[in-house]
Design a protein around this motif. Sequence first.
Motif, PDB file in Angstrom:
ATOM      1  N   ILE A  42       0.846  -1.186   0.000  1.00  0.00           N
ATOM      2  CA  ILE A  42       0.000   0.000   0.000  1.00  0.00           C
ATOM      3  C   ILE A  42       0.884   1.240   0.000  1.00  0.00           C
ATOM      4  N   ASP A  43       0.438   2.279  -0.693  1.00  0.00           N
ATOM      5  CA  ASP A  43       1.178   3.541  -0.741  1.00  0.00           C
ATOM      6  C   ASP A  43       1.070   4.294   0.574  1.00  0.00           C
ATOM      7  N   TYR A  44       2.093   5.083   0.840  1.00  0.00           N
ATOM      8  CA  TYR A  44       2.043   5.982   1.996  1.00  0.00           C
ATOM      9  C   TYR A  44       2.855   7.225   1.676  1.00  0.00           C
ATOM     10  N   ILE A  45       2.283   8.396   1.977  1.00  0.00           N
ATOM     11  CA  ILE A  45       2.986   9.663   1.808  1.00  0.00           C
ATOM     12  C   ILE A  45       3.107  10.308   3.188  1.00  0.00           C
ATOM     13  N   PRO A  46       4.306  10.331   3.754  1.00  0.00           N
ATOM     14  CA  PRO A  46       4.481  10.900   5.092  1.00  0.00           C
ATOM     15  C   PRO A  46       4.049  12.369   5.126  1.00  0.00           C
ATOM     16  N   PRO A  47       3.336  12.791   6.171  1.00  0.00           N
ATOM     17  CA  PRO A  47       2.905  14.185   6.266  1.00  0.00           C
ATOM     18  C   PRO A  47       4.066  15.145   6.523  1.00  0.00           C
ATOM     19  N   ASN A  48       5.164  14.622   7.058  1.00  0.00           N
ATOM     20  CA  ASN A  48       6.350  15.438   7.343  1.00  0.00           C
ATOM     21  C   ASN A  48       7.603  14.655   6.949  1.00  0.00           C
ATOM     22  N   ALA A  49       8.705  15.367   6.824  1.00  0.00           N
ATOM     23  CA  ALA A  49       9.975  14.699   6.548  1.00  0.00           C
ATOM     24  C   ALA A  49      10.251  13.706   7.671  1.00  0.00           C
ATOM     25  N   THR A  50      10.733  12.533   7.299  1.00  0.00           N
ATOM     26  CA  THR A  50      10.926  11.472   8.291  1.00  0.00           C
ATOM     27  C   THR A  50      12.063  10.561   7.848  1.00  0.00           C
ATOM     28  N   THR A  51      12.122   9.379   8.397  1.00  0.00           N
ATOM     29  CA  THR A  51      13.157   8.402   8.032  1.00  0.00           C
ATOM     30  C   THR A  51      12.504   7.047   7.776  1.00  0.00           C
ATOM     31  N   ILE A  52      13.248   6.162   7.150  1.00  0.00           N
ATOM     32  CA  ILE A  52      12.743   4.807   6.934  1.00  0.00           C
ATOM     33  C   ILE A  52      12.414   4.157   8.274  1.00  0.00           C
ATOM     34  N   ALA A  53      13.281   4.348   9.256  1.00  0.00           N
ATOM     35  CA  ALA A  53      13.072   3.731  10.573  1.00  0.00           C
ATOM     36  C   ALA A  53      11.750   4.167  11.194  1.00  0.00           C
ATOM     37  N   ALA A  54      11.425   5.450  11.068  1.00  0.00           N
ATOM     38  CA  ALA A  54      10.188   5.971  11.659  1.00  0.00           C
ATOM     39  C   ALA A  54       8.959   5.384  10.968  1.00  0.00           C
ATOM     40  N   LEU A  68      12.838  -2.418   2.261  1.00  0.00           N
ATOM     41  CA  LEU A  68      13.723  -2.023   1.169  1.00  0.00           C
ATOM     42  C   LEU A  68      13.339  -2.744  -0.115  1.00  0.00           C
ATOM     43  N   GLY A  69      13.018  -4.029  -0.015  1.00  0.00           N
ATOM     44  CA  GLY A  69      12.661  -4.797  -1.193  1.00  0.00           C
ATOM     45  C   GLY A  69      11.382  -4.320  -1.845  1.00  0.00           C
ATOM     46  N   ALA A  70      10.389  -3.927  -1.043  1.00  0.00           N
ATOM     47  CA  ALA A  70       9.121  -3.445  -1.582  1.00  0.00           C
ATOM     48  C   ALA A  70       9.303  -2.160  -2.377  1.00  0.00           C
ATOM     49  N   ASN A  71      10.349  -1.397  -2.040  1.00  0.00           N
ATOM     50  CA  ASN A  71      10.618  -0.126  -2.718  1.00  0.00           C
ATOM     51  C   ASN A  71      11.827  -0.203  -3.636  1.00  0.00           C
ATOM     52  N   ASN A  72      12.339  -1.427  -3.824  1.00  0.00           N
ATOM     53  CA  ASN A  72      13.488  -1.673  -4.700  1.00  0.00           C
ATOM     54  C   ASN A  72      14.676  -0.776  -4.353  1.00  0.00           C
ATOM     55  N   LEU A  73      14.907  -0.593  -3.045  1.00  0.00           N
ATOM     56  CA  LEU A  73      16.052   0.175  -2.572  1.00  0.00           C
ATOM     57  C   LEU A  73      17.232  -0.760  -2.334  1.00  0.00           C
ATOM     58  N   PRO A  74      18.454  -0.272  -2.478  1.00  0.00           N
ATOM     59  CA  PRO A  74      19.633  -1.131  -2.252  1.00  0.00           C
ATOM     60  C   PRO A  74      19.591  -1.777  -0.868  1.00  0.00           C
ATOM     61  N   THR A  75      20.090  -3.005  -0.783  1.00  0.00           N
ATOM     62  CA  THR A  75      20.041  -3.743   0.477  1.00  0.00           C
ATOM     63  C   THR A  75      20.885  -3.117   1.579  1.00  0.00           C
ATOM     64  N   ASN A  76      21.827  -2.255   1.202  1.00  0.00           N
ATOM     65  CA  ASN A  76      22.664  -1.608   2.212  1.00  0.00           C
ATOM     66  C   ASN A  76      22.124  -0.241   2.632  1.00  0.00           C
ATOM     67  N   THR A  77      20.893   0.093   2.225  1.00  0.00           N
ATOM     68  CA  THR A  77      20.285   1.358   2.634  1.00  0.00           C
ATOM     69  C   THR A  77      20.039   1.343   4.140  1.00  0.00           C
ATOM     70  N   PRO A  78      20.527   2.332   4.882  1.00  0.00           N
ATOM     71  CA  PRO A  78      20.351   2.328   6.346  1.00  0.00           C
ATOM     72  C   PRO A  78      18.939   2.730   6.748  1.00  0.00           C
ATOM     73  N   SER A  79      18.527   2.298   7.914  1.00  0.00           N
ATOM     74  CA  SER A  79      17.194   2.658   8.410  1.00  0.00           C
ATOM     75  C   SER A  79      17.082   4.153   8.684  1.00  0.00           C
ATOM     76  N   SER A  80      18.218   4.833   8.820  1.00  0.00           N
ATOM     77  CA  SER A  80      18.226   6.278   9.059  1.00  0.00           C
ATOM     78  C   SER A  80      18.047   7.078   7.766  1.00  0.00           C
ATOM     79  N   PHE A  81      17.893   6.381   6.648  1.00  0.00           N
ATOM     80  CA  PHE A  81      17.758   7.058   5.351  1.00  0.00           C
ATOM     81  C   PHE A  81      16.578   8.027   5.391  1.00  0.00           C
ATOM     82  N   PRO A  82      16.785   9.310   5.003  1.00  0.00           N
ATOM     83  CA  PRO A  82      15.711  10.310   5.098  1.00  0.00           C
ATOM     84  C   PRO A  82      14.649  10.150   4.013  1.00  0.00           C
ATOM     85  N   LEU A  83      13.405  10.419   4.380  1.00  0.00           N
ATOM     86  CA  LEU A  83      12.286  10.399   3.447  1.00  0.00           C
ATOM     87  C   LEU A  83      11.597  11.758   3.490  1.00  0.00           C
ATOM     88  N   PRO A  84      11.550  12.482   2.387  1.00  0.00           N
ATOM     89  CA  PRO A  84      10.875  13.783   2.368  1.00  0.00           C
ATOM     90  C   PRO A  84       9.370  13.616   2.485  1.00  0.00           C
TER      91      PRO A  84
END
Length: 364
Positions: A42-54, A68-84
């Motif tokens: 399911i899609d999700y658009i965060p209301p504020n800037a956040t991180t993958i971990a959050a 990471l797999g659901a979004n086809n992100l590299p396997t070494n992407t950290p959980s602290s990766f920022p999401l706008p």
Amino acid sequence: MASGAGTILFKVLVFSAIAAVSVAQTPPRFNCSSTSKCHSLIDYIPPNATTIAAVQSLFQVKHLLSFLGANNLPTNTPSSFPLPASRKIKIPFNCNCVNGTGLSDKRPIYKVKSGDSLDKIAEVTFARLVTFQQIASANGLPDPSKIELGQELWIPLPCSCDEVDGNRVVHYGHLVETGSTVSAIAGRFNVSEETILKLNGIADARTLQASQVLDIPLRACSSAIREDSLDFPFLLSNDTYDYTANNCVLCQCDAAKNWILDCKPSQLKASSMKLSNWSSCPAMACEGNNFLLGNSTSSGCDSTTCAYAGFSKQTIFTNISTLNTCPWPEDNGNGASRMGSQGLNLAYLVAFTHVLAFGLLLIQ
């Protein structure tokens, strides 16, 4: 008395305001009559800037690698990766059918914070993926205006496990963007407009609303996974990957590879794995130890692969699969391919035929 009357009036006004805000939103509801659980997106658009971990914590996605797999992100992407705040991301979760409707399997659970209202939780925190009425109903709340600090609420995300036209698919809750049309969405995901309208109970395509959650059936890569496997049905849509068999196996779906599920040993470090009762990953080979999971050989038009077929509490199953890449005479050189599989029973061959036929219909 005046204070009591004022409190009652305030509650009435609050509830009326909630109803007025939400009346224009079409409540997301996916039909689901399957007797088995499945994985959904399911899609999700965060209301504020956040991180993958959050976000992972909010939706209680247990494993970072699945996110990471659901979004086809590299396997070494950290959980602290920022999401706008403006970035749409896909949330993987387990789906279960209840009384003809698909709902997330008792997850996520949200703990009420200071300043929350049921409407704010639905509209803002979970970006209109559910309505406040659905949260109230799922949690047996007689009065939607009464929630308490620290109260735990199940957020019933819409989903489905049903086959579509006799084919297993990945049901994807697509959040409609402003200005989008059913025709554009159908073209983007290679699904017919008729299928989208039928699945979502839409009589007139012109009534599509921004922020509406649509049930989009995504074609899944075909596989030889056995019905008695602990991860059956293991379905992946194009440009996604996931780990299975206690993280011992990595599988990917790539339309460019003939829509065949591509699996191989994960090569994860032991500290990253959920090995259950396994002290190490079991053997993953076809025909002895010389042909390992994911290995392929070619001879003329035939490409033979040691394919993943599922797992049990003690074993990882494999299967010899053969893909014929030569065009059929009646294909007029269009490159259509044939597939055969040694050791697959008739049920698997029929299942693959259905999936392939469904894919060809979508492409038309």
